[in-house]
Every structure is written in structure tokens, then in C-alpha cells.
Design a protein around this motif. Structure first.
Motif, short mmCIF file in Angstrom:
data_model
loop_
_atom_site.label_atom_id
_atom_site.label_comp_id
_atom_site.label_asym_id
_atom_site.label_seq_id
_atom_site.Cartn_x
_atom_site.Cartn_y
_atom_site.Cartn_z
N ASN A 103 34.58 41.02 41.31
CA ASN A 103 35.75 41.89 41.31
C ASN A 103 36.55 41.66 40.04
O ASN A 103 36.48 40.58 39.42
N SER A 104 37.33 42.64 39.65
CA SER A 104 38.12 42.58 38.43
C SER A 104 39.39 43.38 38.63
O SER A 104 39.42 44.35 39.40
N ASN A 105 40.46 42.95 37.92
CA ASN A 105 41.68 43.75 37.92
C ASN A 105 42.38 43.58 36.58
O ASN A 105 42.20 42.58 35.88
N PRO A 149 41.40 42.42 31.23
CA PRO A 149 40.99 42.34 32.64
C PRO A 149 40.32 41.00 32.93
O PRO A 149 39.70 40.40 32.05
N ASN A 150 40.45 40.56 34.15
CA ASN A 150 39.74 39.34 34.55
C ASN A 150 38.46 39.73 35.29
O ASN A 150 38.23 40.90 35.60
N LEU A 151 37.63 38.78 35.56
CA LEU A 151 36.37 39.03 36.27
C LEU A 151 36.04 37.79 37.09
O LEU A 151 35.92 36.69 36.54
N ASN A 152 35.90 37.97 38.40
CA ASN A 152 35.59 36.87 39.30
C ASN A 152 34.32 37.19 40.09
O ASN A 152 34.11 38.34 40.51
#
Length: 449
Positions: A111-113, A75-78
Motif C-alpha cells: 500500500n502507498s499514500n 509517496p511512501n510504500l509499505n
């Protein structure tokens, strides 16, 4: 400024920078040996060759692509933060203009997806990048093999030219003695002037052969220097082996071909190329399948206008959480996916043709190397016999010339036959040594002298 003064100034500038130029040259050649063995040439080239190092960098780049491909499953995290300052006059209840106010505001969030399902695309991509990393490593090995053959050829060419110089020097020394003897015989009237002139012409021809051999030696050294990419100012010599032994056992052609097809890096690279293109086809087909992603976010905001609650109270009141799933299903892609699939199929077919071409070329190259060995061995055997008889004929003609019993024309014919046989022998010896080593190298035997 006069021309003489300009020349003087240039000379002074050159003398001023000469120590720095010499120091730079010394730095470039520091640690380099004065004499090189064949193994030292291999080791230096494998470490310093520009083409090899460029391929090594390509391999490192492929490794980074593999790491990136693996990270795509995570997952990414911004995080976002927005801070605003708004200014303006408020409007009163009676319609009048109020006082000028400055109002701060802000929004904050993370946010993350993560991709949960993409038809196996991510797994295919990881496997493909892993294979491409292996291909990059095999490209390095292929280049190392090519450089090994070129260095071996250049090294043996230097040895050939060096041995040729030794023999031609001996021929020149003999010719000088014969001219001296011929002069003495002419002075006492034993031979005619034409005989002496013929001996002098032969000496000039032998000296020309020596000059040619020395030039060839320098040229062959330059080839090796270029292969090793040594500084142009650096001079070196190579180590001559005590004997130039060659393998007496010639492996069967089919055995060498089978070994090369099973182990040579160019073949393995082409085989992996088929697998790489197959994964590319599998990735293209995932375009028909749905994609499922999960996402979530946290955030809050505040507005610093009059009548609003405190900063932290607003952040607490406005704090929100969001989590969800997104399903993307391709319905109509205007033939994009189909085109990608069809092109990937063509790529698979092309990679199979490349593999077949690589195998065919390698088999034919090894067969040619096998024929070269047979021809070189036959030429060497013939050259040994030719040298034996021409040397004996030259010896007899020399003895006859000393006692005045030989015709000078016949003597010079025997001498030229001897020189030709000698050069053919040297050429055949090194040609046989080179070809058997190249042939054995295809089987996997390291090159040694």
C-alpha cells in the motif's frame, strides 16, 4: 605480603608498561610542531576544537532534517505479508468429530499514500529546515570568531610574558653586578653595611619578579594549550614576530559597526531566527485547513483448506486493487490549533527581541572595543615617554653609584621607577596591539601579527 615487596612489584609493573605509555604519548603528539605561529594556532583550533566539531555535527544533523522534510512530499510504500497455520478437527455431517487437519493460509499486500494538500505545511517545513541548516552553519562561524579572539589574546599574553622575562633577566644581571660592586665598596669602607644590604634586598626583589614573570609565562602557555586542546604532555613554544606592528589607521566607529551588523554571523543567525519562527507560525496556521491525501493498495490471500482451489489460483481469484482519496477537515480541535498559532506568534516576537538584543550587544561591544583602542593607544604613548625619562634617570643614578656619588636609597628609587615604567611599557605595547586587532576583526580584517 610485606610493604617493601608491594613497592617493588609496583615499580616492576610501571617499568613494564612504561614503553607503552611513552609510545601512546608519542602517538598523541605525532605531527605537532615544536613552534607555533599564530596562524598555525588558528588552523589547528578550527580543525580540532571540540566545541567547533560539536557544532559541525549539529549542522550535519540539521541537513538530515532538511532531507527528511523534502522526502515528506514523496509517496511512501509499505509491504505486508502474513502467513498462518491453523490446526483443528473438522465436524462431520452427522455431528461426529472428524480428523485433525492442518490448514495454511496467508495474506499479502502493498500500500502507498501521498499527501496532496496540507495547507502548504510541507513547503513551509522545507523552507524552515533550510533556514535552520543555515543557522547551524552560522553558529559554527560565530564559534570560530570567538575562538579566534581568545587565541589571539592568549598568544599575545605569551609574547608579553616572554618579553617581560627578557627585560627582567637583564635587570637581575645588572642587580647582581651592583651587589658585587657594592661588596667591593663595603670591603674597602666606601659604603656602609646598610647600603650593601639594600642592594642585596633589591637583587632578591628582582629575582622574585623574574620568578613571577616565568610563572606567568607558563600559565599563559597553559591557557593557549587548553584553547587548542593539546595533550597535557606536549610542550611547545610560539614564534615571536620580528616586530609587533599595529595598524596606524583607526576606522571610524560607525563604519565598523555598520560592517559588523551587515556581516557578522551572530547577526545573520538572529535574522534567520526571525524567518524560522515566521515559518513556524505559517505551519501552525495550516492546522485550520483541510488535508487531502491519496492512497492505494494491492493485495491477495489464500486458504489451504480442503476443497479450495490451488495456491496460485486462489491468489489470482483473491487479487484486489484499491485507490482512493481522503479529505480530513478540522472542525473542532479543542483549541489545539489556536493555541499553536498564538504560541507561534509569541515565538516570532521573541525572535525579534533576540535580533534586537544581538544587534544592540554587538554595537555596544564594538563601541567598547573602540574606546579600548583609544585608551590603549594613549596609555602606550604615555608609557613610552615614562620609560624614556625613567630609563635616563636610572642610567644617571647607576653611573653615580659606580663612582660613589649617589645615595643608595635614591638609586634604588630610580631603579624601581625604571622597572615599573618598563613593565608598564611592555603591558601597554601588547595591550594596544591586542585591542586594535580585535577592533579591526569586528570590521572583517583577519588577525595577523
Amino acid at each position: 605480603m610485606s610493604k617493601q615487596l608491594v613497592i617493588v612489584l609496583h615499580g616492576l609493573i610501571f617499568l613494564l608498561f612504561l614503553p607503552f605509555l611513552l609510545k601512546a604519548q608519542d602517538t598523541a603528539t605525532a605531527g605537532l610542531p615544536a613552534q607555533w605561529t599564530l596562524q598555525q594556532c588558528f588552523d589547528y583550533a578550527m580543525k580540532n576544537n571540540i566545541q567547533l566539531n560539536s557544532l559541525r555535527l549539529s549542522r550535519l544533523s540539521a541537513e538530515q532534517d532538511l532531507l527528511l522534510s523534502r522526502a515528506a512530499k514523496l509517496p511512501n510504500l509499505n509491504g505486508t505479508a502474513t502467513q498462518n497455520i491453523n490446526g483443528g478437527k473438522s465436524v462431520g455431517a452427522g455431528g461426529g468429530t472428524g480428523t485433525y487437519e492442518i490448514t495454511p493460509s496467508g495474506t499479502y499486500g502493498v500500500n502507498s499514500n501521498v499527501t496532496l494538500y496540507q495547507g502548504g505545511y510541507l513547503n513551509y517545513d522545507i523552507k524552515q529546515k533550510s533556514l535552520q541548516t543555515q543557522v547551524a552553519g552560522l553558529n559554527v562561524a560565530t564559534q570560530m570568531n570567538d575562538i579566534t579572539v581568545l587565541i589571539t589574546q592568549a598568544y599575545l599574553n605569551i609574547l608579553l610574558a616572554g618579553e617581560n622575562i627578557v627585560y627582567v633577566k637583564d635587570v637581575v644581571a645588572t642587580s647582581e653586578a651592583q651587589v658585587k660592586q657594592g661588596q667591593q665598596q663595603y670591603d674597602v669602607g666606601t659604603i656602609a653595611l646598610i647600603g650593601l644590604v639594600q642592594l642585596q634586598a633589591q637583587l632578591s626583589n628582582d629575582r622574585y619578579l623574574l620568578t613571577t614573570a616565568q610563572n606567568q609565562y607558563r600559565q599563559n602557555k597553559l591557557v593557549l594549550k587548553q584553547l587548542l586542546q593539546l595533550p597535557s604532555s606536549y610542550d611547545f613554544e610560539i614564534v615571536s614576530p620580528d616586530t609587533l606592528m599595529s595598524s596606524t589607521h583607526l576606522y571610524a566607529l560607525q563604519e565598523v559597526q555598520d560592517s559588523a551588523l551587515a556581516n557578522r554571523p551572530e547577526v545573520k543567525s538572529s535574522e534567520l531566527g526571525v524567518a524560522v519562527s515566521s515559518f513556524n507560525l505559517a505551519k501552525a496556521k495550516t492546522g485550520y485547513l483541510p488535508t487531502l491525501t491519496a492512497g492505494g493498495g494491492l493485495g491477495s490471500s489464500y486458504n489451504g483448506g480442503s476443497g479450495n482451489s490451488s495456491y496460485f489460483k486462489q491468489l489470482d481469484n483473491n487479487f484486489y486493487q484499491q485507490i482512493g482519496l481522503t479529505l480530513s477537515l478540522p472542525i473542532f480541535t479543542r483549541r489545539v490549533v489556536k493555541t499553536n498559532v498564538e504560541k507561534a506568534k509569541l515565538e516570532v516576537d521573541q525572535s525579534k527581541l533576540t535580533l534586537k538584543d544581538t544587534r544592540t550587544n554587538l554595537s555596544q561591544t564594538i563601541e567598547q572595543a573602540y574606546i579600548n583602542v583609544l585608551n590603549a593607544q594613549a596609555q602606550y604613548d604615555a608609557a613610552v615617554e615614562q620609560l624614556k625619562y625613567s630609563q635616563e634617570g636610572y642610567r644617571i643614578a647607576t653611573e653615580q653609584l659606580k663612582v660613589g656619588a649617589a645615595n643608595i636609597v635614591v638609586f634604588l628609587q630610580q631603579k624601581n621607577l625604571y622597572i615599573q615604567a618598563l613593565q608598564s611599557y611592555i603591558q601597554a605595547k601588547y595591550n594596544a596591539a591586542l585591542n586594535i586587532r580585535i577592533y579591526d576583526f569586528y570590521r572583517g580584517t583577519p588577525v595577523k601579527l
